[in-house]
Design a protein around this motif. Structure first.
Motif, mmCIF file in Angstrom:
data_model
loop_
_atom_site.group_PDB
_atom_site.id
_atom_site.type_symbol
_atom_site.label_atom_id
_atom_site.label_comp_id
_atom_site.label_asym_id
_atom_site.label_seq_id
_atom_site.Cartn_x
_atom_site.Cartn_y
_atom_site.Cartn_z
ATOM 1 N N VAL A 171 2.454 9.703 6.465
ATOM 2 C CA VAL A 171 1.109 10.014 6.989
ATOM 3 C C VAL A 171 0.190 8.796 6.851
ATOM 4 C CG1 VAL A 171 -0.931 11.462 6.671
ATOM 5 C CG2 VAL A 171 1.364 12.471 6.507
ATOM 6 N N PHE A 172 0.272 8.139 5.707
ATOM 7 C CA PHE A 172 -0.536 6.949 5.464
ATOM 8 C C PHE A 172 -0.159 5.836 6.450
ATOM 9 C CE2 PHE A 172 -2.170 3.583 2.480
ATOM 10 C CZ PHE A 172 -3.458 4.080 2.412
ATOM 11 N N ALA A 173 1.147 5.672 6.699
ATOM 12 C CA ALA A 173 1.615 4.643 7.638
ATOM 13 C C ALA A 173 1.193 4.967 9.061
ATOM 14 C CB ALA A 173 3.130 4.510 7.548
ATOM 15 N N LEU A 174 1.187 6.250 9.396
ATOM 16 C CA LEU A 174 0.742 6.656 10.734
ATOM 17 C C LEU A 174 -0.712 6.258 10.956
ATOM 18 C CD1 LEU A 174 1.059 8.197 13.411
ATOM 19 C CD2 LEU A 174 0.495 10.296 12.163
ATOM 20 N N ALA A 175 -1.559 6.496 9.956
ATOM 21 C CA ALA A 175 -2.980 6.171 10.089
ATOM 22 C C ALA A 175 -3.203 4.663 10.191
ATOM 23 C CB ALA A 175 -3.756 6.740 8.894
ATOM 24 N N ILE A 176 -2.529 3.907 9.320
ATOM 25 C CA ILE A 176 -2.711 2.452 9.328
ATOM 26 C C ILE A 176 -2.056 1.827 10.556
ATOM 27 C CG2 ILE A 176 -2.087 0.313 8.134
ATOM 28 C CD1 ILE A 176 -2.494 1.735 5.519
ATOM 29 N N GLY A 177 -0.856 2.285 10.882
ATOM 30 C CA GLY A 177 -0.140 1.725 12.025
ATOM 31 C C GLY A 177 -0.826 2.009 13.345
ATOM 32 N N ALA A 224 0.838 -1.208 0.000
ATOM 33 C CA ALA A 224 0.000 0.000 0.000
ATOM 34 C C ALA A 224 0.867 1.250 0.000
ATOM 35 C CB ALA A 224 -0.920 -0.008 1.225
ATOM 36 N N PHE A 225 1.945 1.238 0.773
ATOM 37 C CA PHE A 225 2.840 2.397 0.833
ATOM 38 C C PHE A 225 3.649 2.533 -0.451
ATOM 39 C CE2 PHE A 225 2.667 0.544 5.232
ATOM 40 C CZ PHE A 225 1.639 1.364 5.663
ATOM 41 N N LEU A 226 3.972 1.403 -1.055
ATOM 42 C CA LEU A 226 4.660 1.426 -2.346
ATOM 43 C C LEU A 226 3.783 2.117 -3.391
ATOM 44 C CD1 LEU A 226 7.290 0.162 -3.771
ATOM 45 C CD2 LEU A 226 5.723 -1.592 -4.604
ATOM 46 N N GLY A 227 2.500 1.762 -3.419
ATOM 47 C CA GLY A 227 1.581 2.381 -4.367
ATOM 48 C C GLY A 227 1.336 3.847 -4.078
ATOM 49 N N VAL A 228 1.193 4.184 -2.803
ATOM 50 C CA VAL A 228 0.983 5.585 -2.426
ATOM 51 C C VAL A 228 2.178 6.429 -2.846
ATOM 52 C CG1 VAL A 228 0.878 7.142 -0.431
ATOM 53 C CG2 VAL A 228 -0.635 5.176 -0.551
ATOM 54 N N GLY A 229 3.386 5.904 -2.660
ATOM 55 C CA GLY A 229 4.579 6.624 -3.077
ATOM 56 C C GLY A 229 4.616 6.843 -4.580
ATOM 57 N N SER A 230 4.204 5.841 -5.348
ATOM 58 C CA SER A 230 4.193 5.965 -6.808
ATOM 59 C C SER A 230 3.183 7.009 -7.260
ATOM 60 C CB SER A 230 3.868 4.612 -7.446
ATOM 61 O OG SER A 230 4.921 3.693 -7.256
ATOM 62 N N TYR A 231 1.973 6.941 -6.721
ATOM 63 C CA TYR A 231 0.944 7.914 -7.101
ATOM 64 C C TYR A 231 1.367 9.336 -6.734
ATOM 65 C CZ TYR A 231 -2.588 4.400 -8.298
ATOM 66 O OH TYR A 231 -3.293 3.392 -8.906
ATOM 67 N N THR A 232 1.922 9.503 -5.544
ATOM 68 C CA THR A 232 2.358 10.835 -5.113
ATOM 69 C C THR A 232 3.450 11.368 -6.027
ATOM 70 O OG1 THR A 232 1.840 10.261 -2.810
ATOM 71 C CG2 THR A 232 3.242 12.175 -3.178
ATOM 72 N N THR A 281 7.055 0.781 18.308
ATOM 73 C CA THR A 281 6.557 -0.014 17.184
ATOM 74 C C THR A 281 5.904 0.881 16.129
ATOM 75 O OG1 THR A 281 4.507 -0.430 18.418
ATOM 76 C CG2 THR A 281 6.234 -2.103 18.544
ATOM 77 N N LEU A 282 5.215 1.926 16.579
ATOM 78 C CA LEU A 282 4.602 2.847 15.625
ATOM 79 C C LEU A 282 5.669 3.608 14.850
ATOM 80 C CD1 LEU A 282 2.053 4.096 14.454
ATOM 81 C CD2 LEU A 282 2.070 5.770 16.334
ATOM 82 N N ALA A 283 6.725 4.022 15.527
ATOM 83 C CA ALA A 283 7.826 4.710 14.840
ATOM 84 C C ALA A 283 8.474 3.790 13.813
ATOM 85 C CB ALA A 283 8.856 5.190 15.860
ATOM 86 N N ALA A 284 8.674 2.520 14.186
ATOM 87 C CA ALA A 284 9.258 1.558 13.242
ATOM 88 C C ALA A 284 8.343 1.355 12.039
ATOM 89 C CB ALA A 284 9.521 0.226 13.942
ATOM 90 N N PHE A 285 7.033 1.315 12.298
ATOM 91 C CA PHE A 285 6.066 1.136 11.211
ATOM 92 C C PHE A 285 6.105 2.332 10.259
ATOM 93 C CE2 PHE A 285 1.934 0.929 9.184
ATOM 94 C CZ PHE A 285 1.728 -0.432 9.010
ATOM 95 N N ILE A 286 6.187 3.536 10.801
ATOM 96 C CA ILE A 286 6.211 4.743 9.970
ATOM 97 C C ILE A 286 7.503 4.806 9.150
ATOM 98 C CG2 ILE A 286 6.317 7.264 10.035
ATOM 99 C CD1 ILE A 286 4.490 7.134 12.505
ATOM 100 N N ILE A 287 8.626 4.510 9.789
ATOM 101 C CA ILE A 287 9.907 4.520 9.066
ATOM 102 C C ILE A 287 9.894 3.495 7.944
ATOM 103 C CG2 ILE A 287 12.377 4.035 9.279
ATOM 104 C CD1 ILE A 287 12.193 5.116 12.160
ATOM 105 N N SER A 288 9.369 2.315 8.246
ATOM 106 C CA SER A 288 9.269 1.272 7.239
ATOM 107 C C SER A 288 8.361 1.706 6.089
ATOM 108 C CB SER A 288 8.736 -0.016 7.880
ATOM 109 O OG SER A 288 8.718 -1.075 6.966
ATOM 110 N N MET A 343 7.854 4.767 5.134
ATOM 111 C CA MET A 343 8.563 5.807 4.379
ATOM 112 C C MET A 343 9.544 5.180 3.391
ATOM 113 S SD MET A 343 9.277 8.650 7.358
ATOM 114 C CE MET A 343 10.086 9.817 6.250
ATOM 115 N N TYR A 344 10.202 4.114 3.797
ATOM 116 C CA TYR A 344 11.089 3.393 2.875
ATOM 117 C C TYR A 344 10.280 2.865 1.682
ATOM 118 C CZ TYR A 344 15.585 3.112 5.339
ATOM 119 O OH TYR A 344 16.805 3.394 5.895
ATOM 120 N N ALA A 345 9.100 2.301 1.962
ATOM 121 C CA ALA A 345 8.262 1.776 0.888
ATOM 122 C C ALA A 345 7.794 2.898 -0.028
ATOM 123 C CB ALA A 345 7.065 1.028 1.481
ATOM 124 N N GLY A 346 7.404 4.038 0.545
ATOM 125 C CA GLY A 346 7.008 5.182 -0.269
ATOM 126 C C GLY A 346 8.153 5.692 -1.123
#
Length: 386
Positions: free
Chosen positions: A107-113, A74-82, A238-245, A247-250
């Motif tokens: 932002v997307f990872a924050l909401a999902i995470g 999902a983050f990979l796709g969001v990064g591509s669209y952005t 864990t939330l910080a790790a999720f957001i960082i991860s 961001m890498y995908a984006g």
């Protein structure tokens, strides 16, 4: 003599620096050594660098904290669209696209995470998968004005590209191409841009793993329940790790769009999420180099083995009698060409059974074997001299 400064995991900073330099040298010289195995062309090298970065980010979540996400695509796709929208609205420079893609993915990872991390184990995995499939279906239907549905989002000559318009360099005739201050992101220049970003991402991941924050993530993976019983709040980590991860995908999604300015909902599909899981496990979850090796192996199988059609196989086995040649082509065709997934499945199965720690465990075993043989030879030499 003073000892070399050490990091949080007991490794010296000097050894980390040497490791980083060797990694950077291997990445930057990839067109040379990859050509020896038929993988030296830019498109494959770009995919290896991009998905290697994707796997490094996923490893920060899964390898360090033990949280298995089935929805990272999902983050990979969001990064591509952005990134594509950045090209359409601002200009074809890749730097703004990369920046906005990482912010949007965060932002997307924050909401999902924030929602998914209320659960752990298989429940967390199912939640992330559900969010990814929701994103995939929304991109195909409800969000069509933003994503252009199943056709995909592309850059058109008629797009505003405000920054280029202000600079007076906007071309409204030819199809625009992405660039870095005038250097087009196609071919080897595109690979080297992705390679530099991969090296930077690898360096950041190394710093995270060696930091007290990384130590805390490993402690969460070891026994999160015990940490919660002691009154320690693990959720911010864990939330910080999720957001960082995320961001890498984006960032990886932005690089995909930078080398090929196109974004489609298929990048959000569950198969893309499963692919990064395979890359990380195949290379070695929890290691720095493992996810990159796993990405390289899978992309090599996908692009090289899949190109072996019946005609290529007939040429390979032309030294056999005609009957045996046809039989050999029939058998080999099950594992290459359209059947390359079968070969990858066999390799993955063998590694999981015999090397649970992935490719990196195999490398460590070989290193131990050489150390033992070297130690034995030194002992024999000492005995003879005595």
């Amino acid at each position: 003599m003073a000892a070399a400064p050490t990091s949080a995991f007991g490794t010296s900073r000097r050894s980390d620096l040497i490791f980083l330099v060797l990694f950077a040298a291997a990445v930057l010289t990839a067109p040379l050594w990859a050509s020896l195995i038929g993988a030296g062309y830019p498109d494959l090298l770009q995919k290896w660098a991009i998905y290697g970065l994707f796997a490094i980010g996923f490893n920060i979540l899964f390898g360090l904290t033990g949280y298995l996400s089935f929805g990272h695509a999902a983050f990979l796709g969001v990064g591509s669209y952005t990134a594509v929208w950045s090209f359409k609205l601002l200009g074809m420079n890749v730097l703004p696209a990369v920046f906005f893609a990482m912010i949007t993915a965060a932002v997307f990872a924050l909401a999902i995470g924030y929602i998914s991390l209320r659960r752990s184990g298989i429940y967390f995995s199912i939640l992330t998968l559900a969010f990814a499939q929701m994103s995939y279906n929304l991109a195909y239907s409800v969000l069509t004005p933003i994503t252009n549905g199943e056709t995909g989002l592309t850059v058109l000559p008629s797009d505003p590209r405000i920054l280029e318009q202000l600079a007076g360099v906007r071309d409204t005739v030819s199809t625009p191409t992405t660039s870095l201050f005038g250097l087009e992101m196609t071919g080897y220049p595109g690979f080297y841009f992705c390679a530099v970003v991969l090296i930077i991402g690898f360096f950041v991941a190394m710093k995270i793993a060696r930091s007290p924050f990384g130590t805390m993530l490993k402690a969460i993976k070891s026994n999160q329940t015990r940490m919660n019983y002691t009154g320690f709040n693990t959720r911010p980590y864990t939330l910080a790790a999720f957001i960082i991860s995320g961001m890498y995908a984006g960032l990886a999604g932005a690089l995909l769009a930078s080398t090929d300015p196109l974004a489609g909902a298929e990048r959000m599909q569950w198969t893309a999420s499963g692919e990064v899981v395979l890359m990380t496990i195949l290379g070695g979850a929890g290691t720095l180099l493992g996810p990159v090796l796993g990405a390289a192996v899978i992309k090599y199988f996908e692009n090289i083995f899949s190109a072996f059609n019946d005609q290529v196989l007939m040429e390979m086995f032309n030294w056999l009698p005609e009957t045996l040649q046809e039989a050999a082509v029939a058998v080999a065709g099950l594992f290459v060409g359209e059947g390359w997934h079968l070969t990858l499945g066999v390799v993955f199965m063998l590694i999981v059974i015999f090397l649970p720690g992935g490719i990196m465990e195999g490398i460590r075993r070989v290193q131990k074997l050489f150390r033992r043989s070297d130690g034995a030879s030194r002992t024999d030499t000492a005995s003879e001299s005595a």
